[in-house]
Design a protein around this motif. Structure first.
Motif, PDB file in Angstrom:
ATOM      1  N   TYR A   1      43.038  44.129  37.303  1.00  0.00           N
ATOM      2  CA  TYR A   1      41.749  43.655  36.798  1.00  0.00           C
ATOM      3  C   TYR A   1      41.984  42.372  36.031  1.00  0.00           C
ATOM      4  O   TYR A   1      43.090  42.075  35.596  1.00  0.00           O
ATOM      5  CB  TYR A   1      41.037  44.711  35.941  1.00  0.00           C
ATOM      6  CG  TYR A   1      41.748  45.184  34.679  1.00  0.00           C
ATOM      7  CD1 TYR A   1      42.919  45.925  34.734  1.00  0.00           C
ATOM      8  CD2 TYR A   1      41.218  44.902  33.419  1.00  0.00           C
ATOM      9  CE1 TYR A   1      43.548  46.375  33.581  1.00  0.00           C
ATOM     10  CE2 TYR A   1      41.835  45.362  32.257  1.00  0.00           C
ATOM     11  CZ  TYR A   1      43.002  46.097  32.346  1.00  0.00           C
ATOM     12  OH  TYR A   1      43.624  46.547  31.212  1.00  0.00           O
ATOM     13  N   SER A   2      40.897  41.600  35.894  1.00  0.00           N
ATOM     14  CA  SER A   2      41.044  40.268  35.322  1.00  0.00           C
ATOM     15  C   SER A   2      40.800  40.305  33.820  1.00  0.00           C
ATOM     16  O   SER A   2      40.310  41.292  33.273  1.00  0.00           O
ATOM     17  CB  SER A   2      40.033  39.325  35.969  1.00  0.00           C
ATOM     18  OG  SER A   2      38.733  39.780  35.649  1.00  0.00           O
TER      19      SER A   2
ATOM     20  N   ARG B   1      49.414  39.858  32.854  1.00  0.00           N
ATOM     21  CA  ARG B   1      48.546  40.674  33.720  1.00  0.00           C
ATOM     22  C   ARG B   1      49.006  40.590  35.180  1.00  0.00           C
ATOM     23  O   ARG B   1      49.367  39.513  35.668  1.00  0.00           O
ATOM     24  CB  ARG B   1      47.146  40.084  33.564  1.00  0.00           C
ATOM     25  CG  ARG B   1      46.035  40.846  34.175  1.00  0.00           C
ATOM     26  CD  ARG B   1      44.726  40.199  33.784  1.00  0.00           C
ATOM     27  NE  ARG B   1      44.358  40.496  32.390  1.00  0.00           N
ATOM     28  CZ  ARG B   1      43.935  41.682  31.965  1.00  0.00           C
ATOM     29  NH1 ARG B   1      43.823  42.682  32.819  1.00  0.00           N
ATOM     30  NH2 ARG B   1      43.626  41.892  30.703  1.00  0.00           N
ATOM     31  N   ILE B   2      48.971  41.724  35.859  1.00  0.00           N
ATOM     32  CA  ILE B   2      49.370  41.750  37.272  1.00  0.00           C
ATOM     33  C   ILE B   2      48.261  41.076  38.086  1.00  0.00           C
ATOM     34  O   ILE B   2      47.088  41.433  37.949  1.00  0.00           O
ATOM     35  CB  ILE B   2      49.518  43.211  37.787  1.00  0.00           C
ATOM     36  CG1 ILE B   2      50.324  44.087  36.813  1.00  0.00           C
ATOM     37  CG2 ILE B   2      50.058  43.261  39.211  1.00  0.00           C
ATOM     38  CD1 ILE B   2      51.753  43.721  36.653  1.00  0.00           C
ATOM     39  N   THR B   3      48.646  40.117  38.932  1.00  0.00           N
ATOM     40  CA  THR B   3      47.601  39.397  39.668  1.00  0.00           C
ATOM     41  C   THR B   3      47.459  39.859  41.116  1.00  0.00           C
ATOM     42  O   THR B   3      46.576  39.385  41.827  1.00  0.00           O
ATOM     43  CB  THR B   3      47.890  37.891  39.682  1.00  0.00           C
ATOM     44  OG1 THR B   3      49.265  37.707  39.993  1.00  0.00           O
ATOM     45  CG2 THR B   3      47.563  37.255  38.359  1.00  0.00           C
TER      46      THR B   3
ATOM     47  N   VAL C   1      39.045  45.058  55.799  1.00  0.00           N
ATOM     48  CA  VAL C   1      38.123  44.094  55.213  1.00  0.00           C
ATOM     49  C   VAL C   1      37.835  44.575  53.788  1.00  0.00           C
ATOM     50  O   VAL C   1      37.277  45.647  53.578  1.00  0.00           O
ATOM     51  CB  VAL C   1      36.820  43.998  56.030  1.00  0.00           C
ATOM     52  CG1 VAL C   1      35.845  43.047  55.357  1.00  0.00           C
ATOM     53  CG2 VAL C   1      37.129  43.538  57.447  1.00  0.00           C
ATOM     54  N   ASP C   2      38.297  43.792  52.828  1.00  0.00           N
ATOM     55  CA  ASP C   2      38.112  44.165  51.423  1.00  0.00           C
ATOM     56  C   ASP C   2      37.042  43.256  50.843  1.00  0.00           C
ATOM     57  O   ASP C   2      37.293  42.089  50.573  1.00  0.00           O
ATOM     58  CB  ASP C   2      39.446  44.014  50.679  1.00  0.00           C
ATOM     59  CG  ASP C   2      39.408  44.665  49.301  1.00  0.00           C
ATOM     60  OD1 ASP C   2      38.285  44.914  48.798  1.00  0.00           O
ATOM     61  OD2 ASP C   2      40.483  44.908  48.740  1.00  0.00           O
ATOM     62  N   GLU C   3      35.855  43.791  50.682  1.00  0.00           N
ATOM     63  CA  GLU C   3      34.728  42.962  50.220  1.00  0.00           C
ATOM     64  C   GLU C   3      34.513  43.068  48.715  1.00  0.00           C
ATOM     65  O   GLU C   3      33.513  42.568  48.207  1.00  0.00           O
ATOM     66  CB  GLU C   3      33.439  43.391  50.949  1.00  0.00           C
ATOM     67  CG  GLU C   3      33.471  43.074  52.421  1.00  0.00           C
ATOM     68  CD  GLU C   3      32.182  43.474  53.139  1.00  0.00           C
ATOM     69  OE1 GLU C   3      31.387  44.237  52.563  1.00  0.00           O
ATOM     70  OE2 GLU C   3      32.004  43.009  54.273  1.00  0.00           O
ATOM     71  N   ARG C   4      35.430  43.745  48.019  1.00  0.00           N
ATOM     72  CA  ARG C   4      35.212  43.903  46.581  1.00  0.00           C
ATOM     73  C   ARG C   4      35.360  42.569  45.867  1.00  0.00           C
ATOM     74  O   ARG C   4      36.335  41.845  46.106  1.00  0.00           O
ATOM     75  CB  ARG C   4      36.249  44.864  45.997  1.00  0.00           C
ATOM     76  CG  ARG C   4      36.068  46.283  46.446  1.00  0.00           C
ATOM     77  CD  ARG C   4      37.184  47.157  45.950  1.00  0.00           C
ATOM     78  NE  ARG C   4      38.477  46.830  46.580  1.00  0.00           N
ATOM     79  CZ  ARG C   4      39.580  47.512  46.378  1.00  0.00           C
ATOM     80  NH1 ARG C   4      39.590  48.537  45.558  1.00  0.00           N
ATOM     81  NH2 ARG C   4      40.709  47.170  46.981  1.00  0.00           N
ATOM     82  N   PRO C   5      34.417  42.264  44.977  1.00  0.00           N
ATOM     83  CA  PRO C   5      34.654  41.071  44.152  1.00  0.00           C
ATOM     84  C   PRO C   5      35.852  41.374  43.262  1.00  0.00           C
ATOM     85  O   PRO C   5      36.076  42.536  42.905  1.00  0.00           O
ATOM     86  CB  PRO C   5      33.379  40.942  43.325  1.00  0.00           C
ATOM     87  CG  PRO C   5      32.686  42.265  43.426  1.00  0.00           C
ATOM     88  CD  PRO C   5      33.198  42.976  44.643  1.00  0.00           C
ATOM     89  N   LYS C   6      36.585  40.360  42.895  1.00  0.00           N
ATOM     90  CA  LYS C   6      37.756  40.586  42.024  1.00  0.00           C
ATOM     91  C   LYS C   6      37.290  41.162  40.695  1.00  0.00           C
ATOM     92  O   LYS C   6      36.441  40.565  40.052  1.00  0.00           O
ATOM     93  CB  LYS C   6      38.495  39.275  41.810  1.00  0.00           C
ATOM     94  CG  LYS C   6      39.764  39.271  42.614  1.00  0.00           C
ATOM     95  CD  LYS C   6      40.704  38.168  42.203  1.00  0.00           C
ATOM     96  CE  LYS C   6      42.095  38.620  42.562  1.00  0.00           C
ATOM     97  NZ  LYS C   6      43.164  38.252  41.841  1.00  0.00           N
ATOM     98  N   LEU C   7      37.828  42.308  40.312  1.00  0.00           N
ATOM     99  CA  LEU C   7      37.440  42.914  39.042  1.00  0.00           C
ATOM    100  C   LEU C   7      37.841  42.029  37.884  1.00  0.00           C
ATOM    101  O   LEU C   7      38.947  41.559  37.844  1.00  0.00           O
ATOM    102  CB  LEU C   7      38.129  44.266  38.886  1.00  0.00           C
ATOM    103  CG  LEU C   7      37.315  45.515  38.609  1.00  0.00           C
ATOM    104  CD1 LEU C   7      38.203  46.577  37.996  1.00  0.00           C
ATOM    105  CD2 LEU C   7      36.106  45.296  37.742  1.00  0.00           C
TER     106      LEU C   7
END
Ligand code: AMP
Ligand code: ZN
Length: 436
Positions: free
Chosen positions: A217-218, A324-326, A430-436
């Protein structure tokens, strides 16, 4: 505020002392590893036939890397370095093709792990006046039990709630005055989105902090959770191969995670050349666990991308921090905190003769949570007038997938030729998740 320590002498050790300790522990770890069917021949081949062949920490680089696939090859006991009767616990996480990767612990190993977690929690400011609600999964996954033991060690009152069920979580939080939670960041956002609907307001809660990890997560997501609940969020990094939580944890500064260097040797290597990168530069985290009696693991390639924070931390702890892990260097998906390899899904689908050749894995956000959909093409004969066999097939695919990946996906059946066929390498995910 004065920093408080769980074990001040260890947490503030000078660099030369840390390195001297690492060297002596590495020798012991190599000695134990040599007794295992997996490492014995490997280390011998690298010219290491006894602890004395490790003369300095630089000799670490003579040891070949260990990968998740090696763990799978060594399943179930190829890396066991203790007598079966000395082992008191095992944990497992997903392997790349359905074979789980297993770790073993002796009573002393559990003690040490508990200690790493305890010091991590104290570094965040937690103490015995706190009530910790642990919303991570208990069981084979290490997040539940691992953090639980450490929190008890600190003297926190632990509510072993486990994951899910927002109504129950909120009720527990209110009834017992939960001050601290351990959860995935996406579950925290989900919990907040359900609060009003479940009839709770921030005034009902006494929450002060959250330990969030298990998925990337960001910094923005952290700030958002902090603002929504009016709390502090601490990043927590761990992986089952290295015991679980308590490998690296943020202190009160919330600026990078102290990695406990009396327990682990940290290397960050270039993701392609595997050569060490300078501090501050991103690369793959490689970890050696220094004192796990039951199961040594040397130079384990985590596939997680991070960097060493070069500045010393003002909290006084000398153990280096990682950023943070990117992301990861492999295709492992983390869906609601659960690790899934596309190959696990493929294995299930391809073992079913009714299913055609094409399939697609779709990952989306539904509210704050992740939603997995598996689309599969089935033979034309399946699409007869009677839809019952089709429904039965869908249920069968779903339950087999659930058994394999511990997630309940949505399954869609399609006629042949409907799913996109890519030229060249098939794009199955297909990963459509916005970056957390
Ligand atoms: P497991 O072995 O099931 O505990 O999963 C470990 C993996 O979860 C790690 O290798 C990371 O990819 C991921 N992970 C754990 N903690 C974090 C974190 N704080 N930030 C990002 N990813 C994390
Ligand atoms: Zn610090």
């Amino acid at each position: 505020m004065a920093a408080r320590y769980w074990n001040e002498a260890v947490e503030t050790m000078g660099r030369p002392d840390i390195e001297a300790l690492q060297l002596s522990l590495l020798r012991q770890a190599v000695g134990r590893a040599l007794t295992t069917p997996f490492y014995g021949p490997r280390l011998e081949a690298a010219g290491i036939s006894g602890p004395s062949d490790i003369r300095s920490l630089a000799d670490l680089r003579r040891i070949p890397f260990t990968t998740k696939d090696d763990l799978r090859q060594a399943f179930p006991f190829g890396m066991l370095a203790a007598e079966r009767r000395e082992v008191v616990r095992m944990h497992a996480s997903s392997g790349t093709t359905g074979v789980p990767t297993v770790i073993y612990l002796t009573a002393a190993d559990v003690e040490r792990w508990t200690d790493y977690v305890a010091r991590s929690l104290v570094a965040t400011g937690a103490d015995s006046s706190d009530v910790l609600q642990n919303m991570m999964t208990y069981g084979l996954f290490t997040g539940g039990l691992g953090l639980h033991y450490g929190a008890e060690r600190v003297g926190m009152m632990v509510i072993p709630a486990g994951p899910g069920n927002t109504a129950r979580q909120l009720k527990l939080m209110k009834d017992f005055g939960t001050t601290t939670v351990h959860a995935t960041p996406s579950f925290m956002l989900h919990l907040h989105s359900k609060m009003a609907e479940e009839g709770y307001g921030l005034g009902d809660l006494r929450l002060k902090r959250a330990f969030c990890g298990a998925e990337p997560y960001s910094e923005d997501a952290r700030r958002k959770i902090e603002a929504l609940f009016g709390i502090e969020v601490f990043n927590s990094y761990g992986l089952s191969e290295m015991n679980g939580p308590g490998v690296a944890f943020e202190c009160e500064r919330r600026d990078g995670m102290h990695l406990w260097e009396d327990g682990y040797i940290l290397e960050i290597v270039d993701r392609d050349s595997f050569e060490p990168v300078p501090d501050g530069e991103r690369g793959e985290i490689v970890l050696t666990i220094l004192c796990r009696e039951a199961m040594p693991l040397l130079r384990y390639r985590t596939k997680d991308l991070s960097a060493v924070c070069p500045e010393p931390c003002p909290c006084g702890r000398t153990h280096r921090r990682i950023a943070r892990i990117t992301g990861r260097t492999d295709d492992m998906l983390i869906i609601n905190g659960i690790n899934v390899f596309p190959s696990q899904i493929e294995e299930v689908i391809m073992a079913m003769p009714e299913v055609g050749n094409n399939y697609l894995i779709l990952v989306q956000k539904e509210g704050a949570l992740d939603r997995l959909t598996v689309k599969v093409e089935v033979g034309p004969s399946s699409f007869a007038d009677d839809s019952r066999p089709l429904n039965a097939l869908r249920d069968r695919i779903r339950s087999r997938l659930q058994a394999s990946i511990s997630l309940n996906p949505r399954v869609e059946l399609h006629e042949p030729g409907v799913l996109p066929v890519s030229e060249g390498k098939a794009k199955r995910v297909v990963d459509e998740r916005p970056k957390l």
